[in-house]
Design a protein around this motif. Structure first.
Motif, mmCIF file in Angstrom:
data_model
loop_
_atom_site.group_PDB
_atom_site.id
_atom_site.type_symbol
_atom_site.label_atom_id
_atom_site.label_comp_id
_atom_site.label_asym_id
_atom_site.label_seq_id
_atom_site.Cartn_x
_atom_site.Cartn_y
_atom_site.Cartn_z
ATOM 1 N N VAL A 17 0.848 -1.203 0.000
ATOM 2 C CA VAL A 17 0.000 0.000 0.000
ATOM 3 C C VAL A 17 0.877 1.245 0.000
ATOM 4 O O VAL A 17 0.650 2.207 -0.746
ATOM 5 C CB VAL A 17 -0.954 0.001 1.209
ATOM 6 C CG1 VAL A 17 -1.702 1.330 1.292
ATOM 7 C CG2 VAL A 17 -1.944 -1.155 1.113
ATOM 8 N N ALA A 20 2.542 1.772 -3.529
ATOM 9 C CA ALA A 20 1.666 2.206 -4.619
ATOM 10 C C ALA A 20 1.038 3.572 -4.385
ATOM 11 O O ALA A 20 0.714 4.275 -5.351
ATOM 12 C CB ALA A 20 0.565 1.169 -4.839
ATOM 13 N N THR A 21 0.871 3.955 -3.128
ATOM 14 C CA THR A 21 0.096 5.171 -2.842
ATOM 15 C C THR A 21 0.853 6.218 -2.026
ATOM 16 O O THR A 21 0.333 7.314 -1.821
ATOM 17 C CB THR A 21 -1.182 4.813 -2.065
ATOM 18 O OG1 THR A 21 -0.827 4.359 -0.746
ATOM 19 C CG2 THR A 21 -1.982 3.726 -2.782
ATOM 20 N N TRP A 22 2.055 5.892 -1.539
ATOM 21 C CA TRP A 22 2.807 6.776 -0.653
ATOM 22 C C TRP A 22 2.001 7.094 0.610
ATOM 23 O O TRP A 22 2.052 8.186 1.142
ATOM 24 C CB TRP A 22 3.226 8.064 -1.366
ATOM 25 C CG TRP A 22 4.269 7.837 -2.412
ATOM 26 C CD1 TRP A 22 4.067 7.336 -3.666
ATOM 27 C CD2 TRP A 22 5.675 8.052 -2.297
ATOM 28 N NE1 TRP A 22 5.255 7.230 -4.343
ATOM 29 C CE2 TRP A 22 6.257 7.674 -3.531
ATOM 30 C CE3 TRP A 22 6.498 8.551 -1.292
ATOM 31 C CZ2 TRP A 22 7.632 7.763 -3.768
ATOM 32 C CZ3 TRP A 22 7.859 8.635 -1.532
ATOM 33 C CH2 TRP A 22 8.413 8.244 -2.759
ATOM 34 N N ASN A 23 1.261 6.104 1.075
ATOM 35 C CA ASN A 23 0.438 6.251 2.265
ATOM 36 C C ASN A 23 0.940 5.260 3.322
ATOM 37 O O ASN A 23 0.398 4.170 3.468
ATOM 38 C CB ASN A 23 -1.029 5.975 1.919
ATOM 39 C CG ASN A 23 -1.946 6.218 3.099
ATOM 40 O OD1 ASN A 23 -1.815 7.198 3.811
ATOM 41 N ND2 ASN A 23 -2.880 5.301 3.310
ATOM 42 N N ALA A 40 -5.476 -0.689 -0.641
ATOM 43 C CA ALA A 40 -5.398 0.167 -1.827
ATOM 44 C C ALA A 40 -6.045 -0.534 -3.010
ATOM 45 O O ALA A 40 -5.834 -1.731 -3.234
ATOM 46 C CB ALA A 40 -3.951 0.505 -2.146
ATOM 47 N N ILE A 42 -6.117 -0.108 -7.010
ATOM 48 C CA ILE A 42 -5.378 0.565 -8.083
ATOM 49 C C ILE A 42 -5.983 0.177 -9.427
ATOM 50 O O ILE A 42 -6.145 -1.014 -9.723
ATOM 51 C CB ILE A 42 -3.888 0.175 -8.075
ATOM 52 C CG1 ILE A 42 -3.301 0.235 -6.657
ATOM 53 C CG2 ILE A 42 -3.097 1.050 -9.046
ATOM 54 C CD1 ILE A 42 -3.269 1.589 -6.043
ATOM 55 N N GLU A 46 -6.443 5.481 -11.726
ATOM 56 C CA GLU A 46 -6.513 6.100 -10.406
ATOM 57 C C GLU A 46 -6.161 5.089 -9.326
ATOM 58 O O GLU A 46 -6.097 3.875 -9.568
ATOM 59 C CB GLU A 46 -7.924 6.642 -10.151
ATOM 60 C CG GLU A 46 -8.995 5.556 -10.169
ATOM 61 C CD GLU A 46 -10.403 6.097 -9.934
ATOM 62 O OE1 GLU A 46 -10.504 7.234 -9.456
ATOM 63 O OE2 GLU A 46 -11.368 5.375 -10.216
ATOM 64 N N ASP A 47 -5.893 5.619 -8.131
ATOM 65 C CA ASP A 47 -5.722 4.749 -6.966
ATOM 66 C C ASP A 47 -6.559 5.292 -5.819
ATOM 67 O O ASP A 47 -6.808 6.498 -5.728
ATOM 68 C CB ASP A 47 -4.249 4.640 -6.565
ATOM 69 C CG ASP A 47 -3.623 5.979 -6.204
ATOM 70 O OD1 ASP A 47 -3.888 6.477 -5.102
ATOM 71 O OD2 ASP A 47 -2.856 6.521 -7.032
ATOM 72 N N HIS A 48 -7.006 4.387 -4.979
ATOM 73 C CA HIS A 48 -7.902 4.748 -3.879
ATOM 74 C C HIS A 48 -7.518 3.940 -2.653
ATOM 75 O O HIS A 48 -7.319 2.723 -2.732
ATOM 76 C CB HIS A 48 -9.357 4.444 -4.273
ATOM 77 C CG HIS A 48 -10.324 4.577 -3.147
ATOM 78 N ND1 HIS A 48 -10.558 5.755 -2.481
ATOM 79 C CD2 HIS A 48 -11.141 3.645 -2.546
ATOM 80 C CE1 HIS A 48 -11.462 5.565 -1.533
ATOM 81 N NE2 HIS A 48 -11.818 4.295 -1.556
ATOM 82 N N VAL A 49 -7.363 4.611 -1.523
ATOM 83 C CA VAL A 49 -7.073 3.940 -0.255
ATOM 84 C C VAL A 49 -8.328 3.955 0.598
ATOM 85 O O VAL A 49 -8.930 5.012 0.819
ATOM 86 C CB VAL A 49 -5.922 4.641 0.494
ATOM 87 C CG1 VAL A 49 -5.672 3.961 1.839
ATOM 88 C CG2 VAL A 49 -4.648 4.615 -0.346
#
Length: 350
Positions: A17, A20-23, A40, A42, A46-49
């Motif tokens: 996670v 892919a998202t820098w979260n 996440a 993907i 777009e990507d969504h957490v």
């Protein structure tokens, strides 16, 4: 995703996670981490957490399935946190996301390399604090506590490797039993009191915003290295230099292992249960690996490219006289490699 024919990726692993998202996930004990888990999703655009605290149970798994229902196409997932998840996603027949993630993580972007560099610098600065405390009478667990305090003062966001302070014997047979017949490493700390003349193989790894570091050195307790130990250190540096000489775009993992052997007189300069080099990123140890038991057939197919990051960790061992071990992080550049580690080999050099 295009190259692997995947339209949607579900990432449940914390490190994936982050990648892919820098979260990055907060540093916390495992039970709490499971209750605050993020997932996440993907797609190609777009990507969504999303919070996913109940993936161990059917309602949480069904909520995940509902979240990806509007994203058609081929689905891949990195791991299944519970048996409820594959059941909930069965109608999508998910593939493993491992090949896709492996290919992506093999090459680091400049921003990712800087995160690794920053993590490593925090690790090194913390060891600057610990090194003067290494003296007869201190416990290895005390070194760990001093290290933990300092890394968080310096801005670390987590710890990935339980600090290792292995006191190594001069004679292999004087150490604990191991299935390989070699020196067992690593061993956990157990409150051992350090003695005058002890030789320590240390190993620490911390996290900075989801990116890992890896530190290793050999320290002497209360004494300076003798002539034999200095000779071991020089041989270690010759092995590292030989590896760095071959590391560059187009070199293979096998090339690195062969260079290490040649620099050590044809003998393998690493623990048989480990390797002479490994990758690093959001994991403390990830692909590629150099010097595994998979051998030439596999490792000759692993080709390094600019942006690949490796941790070199040769071990020089003279049975009856102990040995030397340390770690150096390098990144492959367009025309060779650059050293990311920036720490002296105390007390073997200024």
């Amino acid at each position: 995703m295009d190259a692997h024919g995947v339209d949607v990726v579900v990432l449940c692993g914390e490190n994936n996670v982050t990648y892919a998202t820098w979260n990055p996930a907060p540093s916390q004990e495992p039970a709490r981490a499971a209750a605050t888990r993020n997932v996440a999703i993907i797609t190609r655009t777009e990507d969504h957490v999303m919070p996913a605290p109940y993936l161990d149970f059917e309602p949480g798994a069904r909520r995940l399935a509902s979240a990806i229902a509007d994203h058609p196409g081929t689905l891949a997932i990195d791991e299944y946190p519970s048996l409820a998840v594959p059941t909930a996603l069965a109608n999508r027949s998910p593939r493993s996301a491992a090949p896709l993630l492996t290919a992506a993580k093999f090459v680091k972007t400049p921003a990712e390399i800087e995160r690794i560099r920053r993590a490593q610098r925090i690790n090194e600065q913390a060891m600057d604090h610990v090194f003067p405390l290494v003296r007869p009478g201190i416990r290895d667990t005390d070194l760990t506590s001093f290290f933990f305090r300092r890394i968080f003062e310096l801005g670390a966001t987590g710890n990935t490797v339980d600090p290792i302070w292995n006191v190594v014997p001069q004679l292999r047979a004087a150490g604990p039993f191991s299935l390989t017949g070699h020196l067992p490493f690593p061993l956990p700390t157990a409150g051992r009191v350090l003695q005058q003349g002890d030789v320590i193989f240390n190993d620490t790894g911390i996290d900075f915003e989801g990116w890992a570091s890896d530190f290793g050195r050999t320290w002497c307790v209360g004494v300076d290295p003798d002539a034999r130990q200095q000779s071991q250190f020089r041989r270690y540096m010759e092995i590292v230099d030989a590896c760095r000489e071959v590391i560059g775009p187009g070199a293979t993992a096998w090339d690195v292992a062969v260079a290490a052997r040649h620099a050590n007189g044809g003998e393998r300069p690493w623990f048989p249960h480990l390797y002479v080099a490994h990758g690093i990123g959001t994991e403390a140890a990830e692909l590629p690996f150099c010097g595994t038991d998979l051998g030439e057939e596999v490792e000759s197919q692993v080709v390094l490219v600019a942006g690949t990051v490796l941790v070199l960790e040769p071990v020089v061992w003279d049975d009856g006289h102990g040995g030397y071990r340390a770690e150096e992080i390098v990144v492959v550049t367009d025309d060779g490699c650059e050293l990311l580690t920036n720490y002296a080999h105390l007390p073997f050099e200024p």
